[in-house]
Design an enzyme around this catalytic site. Structure first.
Site, PDB file in Angstrom:
ATOM      1  N   ASP A 179      21.825  10.663 -34.882  1.00 15.87           N
ATOM      2  CA  ASP A 179      20.433  10.820 -34.435  1.00 15.87           C
ATOM      3  C   ASP A 179      20.294  10.466 -32.957  1.00 15.87           C
ATOM      4  OD1 ASP A 179      17.700  11.355 -34.675  1.00 15.87           O
ATOM      5  OD2 ASP A 179      17.245   9.255 -35.104  1.00 15.87           O
ATOM      6  N   HIS A 180      19.658  11.377 -32.224  1.00 15.31           N
ATOM      7  CA  HIS A 180      19.478  11.220 -30.778  1.00 15.31           C
ATOM      8  C   HIS A 180      20.807  11.071 -30.046  1.00 15.31           C
ATOM      9  CE1 HIS A 180      15.396  10.822 -32.155  1.00 15.31           C
ATOM     10  NE2 HIS A 180      15.000  11.084 -30.922  1.00 15.31           N
TER      11      HIS A 180
ATOM     12  N   HIS B  59      21.729  21.842 -25.812  1.00 11.71           N
ATOM     13  CA  HIS B  59      20.335  22.056 -26.199  1.00 11.71           C
ATOM     14  C   HIS B  59      20.182  21.341 -27.533  1.00 11.71           C
ATOM     15  CE1 HIS B  59      22.576  25.148 -28.342  1.00 11.71           C
ATOM     16  NE2 HIS B  59      21.662  25.026 -29.279  1.00 11.71           N
TER      17      HIS B  59
ATOM     18  N   HIS C  74      18.177  20.274 -31.444  1.00 14.57           N
ATOM     19  CA  HIS C  74      17.477  20.702 -32.658  1.00 14.57           C
ATOM     20  C   HIS C  74      16.931  19.479 -33.387  1.00 14.57           C
ATOM     21  CE1 HIS C  74      19.045  24.807 -32.430  1.00 14.57           C
ATOM     22  NE2 HIS C  74      20.220  24.287 -32.134  1.00 14.57           N
TER      23      HIS C  74
ATOM     24  N   CYS D   5      24.058  29.526 -27.015  1.00 17.56           N
ATOM     25  CA  CYS D   5      24.527  28.211 -27.464  1.00 17.56           C
ATOM     26  C   CYS D   5      25.729  27.727 -26.659  1.00 17.56           C
ATOM     27  CB  CYS D   5      24.899  28.258 -28.951  1.00 17.56           C
ATOM     28  SG  CYS D   5      23.495  28.633 -29.982  1.00 17.56           S
TER      29      CYS D   5
ATOM     30  N   GLU E 168      19.325  23.782 -39.430  1.00 22.27           N
ATOM     31  CA  GLU E 168      19.297  23.685 -37.973  1.00 22.27           C
ATOM     32  C   GLU E 168      17.889  24.014 -37.480  1.00 22.27           C
ATOM     33  OE1 GLU E 168      22.450  25.295 -34.909  1.00 22.27           O
ATOM     34  OE2 GLU E 168      20.756  26.673 -35.027  1.00 22.27           O
TER      35      GLU E 168
ATOM     36  N   HIS F  46      23.693  19.741 -28.779  1.00 22.96           N
ATOM     37  CA  HIS F  46      25.052  20.263 -28.915  1.00 22.96           C
ATOM     38  C   HIS F  46      25.199  21.507 -28.051  1.00 22.96           C
ATOM     39  CE1 HIS F  46      24.113  23.329 -32.422  1.00 22.96           C
ATOM     40  NE2 HIS F  46      23.325  23.492 -31.389  1.00 22.96           N
TER      41      HIS F  46
HETATM   42 ZN   LIG Z   1      21.959  24.983 -31.299  1.00 20.63          ZN
END
Ligand SMILES: [Zn+2]
Lengths: 142, 136
Positions: free
Chosen positions: B79-80, B39, B41, B33, B124, B14
């Site tokens: 997911d992914h 990037h 998580h 961010c 996160e 995100h």
């Molecule tokens: Zn982040």
């Protein structure tokens, strides 16, 4: 919509549990090993929970940078790598983790306005944790 | 009343950006961010439901069903994935942990029939999590 955000921080400090209101024997009986005159230390884990409406423009309850700055300057700098017994919040008070938890809440609450301070939770070790949510709402778990 | 929590993990990327802010404001408010390449998580999701114990099954909720709903409604979608580009909620909302918890609540809540959704918690990182209880 209202959400709760929790951030975890770490600091290390030493303390000795000893009360001037008890005799030496009573202190040893009540505080056990924690009464060792030379003190001992912990790696504390601090959890700060704030709550509030999620801002439509930022998607956040409060800016994390502001929360981190407040905790860094008011809490971590004050307590990290210190002997708690020597610090002002513990003048005339035993630096138990209960009292530390309340002290942290009472330092943060008046200075942090970006969101509602919901809870301060402190882990003294992996086995003990303490929570304070302001007056009349204290809970302890171990 | 008994509370039951099921965990799931998903990984996604995100970035935070509000087109109404100037580039300087975006950088200032969102910091690192704001990088438009995104990037990622490893998110940890905890879904807590509450209900009375069914006297026949001894369950608050059929865990198999709850797991399936979480997979279908949340993990298959997130997911992914690149949250900003591939999850419809985040074309208009910033995919912060707060908004992620709210979006997951909104996806799950109408699909649960026998148990009541109590809390959605999204980690996160190990040091940052958000709880959403469905409060307006
Ligand atoms: Zn982040």
């Amino acid at each position: 919509m209202k959400a709760h955000l929790t951030r975890r921080y770490r600091f290390s400090a030493s303390h000795r549990l000893h009360s001037g209101n008890f005799s030496c024997e009573q202190n040893r009986a009540i505080y056990g090993k924690c009464n060792n005159p030379h003190g001992h230390g912990h790696n504390y884990i601090l959890e700060v929970t704030v709550s509030g409406q999620v801002d439509g423009r930022t998607g956040m309850v409060c800016n994390l940078i502001e929360l981190d700055d407040a905790v860094q300057s008011e809490i971590l700098e004050r307590f990290d790598r210190q002997n708690l017994n020597t610090l002002l919040p513990f003048a005339g008070k035993v630096p138990t983790t209960e009292n530390l938890c309340v002290a942290i809440y009472e330092i943060l609450q008046p200075i942090f306005h970006a969101a509602h301070l919901e809870r301060v939770r402190l882990e003294e070790t992996m086995m003990n944790s303490f929570e304070y949510r302001g007056k009349e709402n204290a809970t302890v778990s171990s | 009343m008994v509370y039951l929590t099921r965990k799931a993990e998903f990984s996604a990327s995100h970035y935070y950006h509000n087109p109404d802010f100037s580039p300087e404001q975006n950088r200032q408010i969102f910091g690192k961010c704001n990088n438009p390449q995104g990037h990622g998580h490893n998110y940890m999701l905890e879904v807590t439901v509450k209900g009375d114990i069914d006297p026949d099954s001894g369950f608050v909720v059929d865990l198999k069903q709850l797991k399936e709903i979480m997979h279908r409604e949340v993990l298959d979608a997130m997911d992914h994935r690149f949250l900003n580009k591939e999850v419809p909620e985040f074309t208009t909302r910033i995919p912060t942990t707060e908004n992620l918890a709210i979006a997951i609540w909104q996806r799950l809540e109408p699909k649960l029939d026998n148990a009541k959704l109590h809390r959605v918690r999204v980690y996160e990182t190990a040091d940052l999590f958000v709880d959403f209880y469905g409060e307006r």
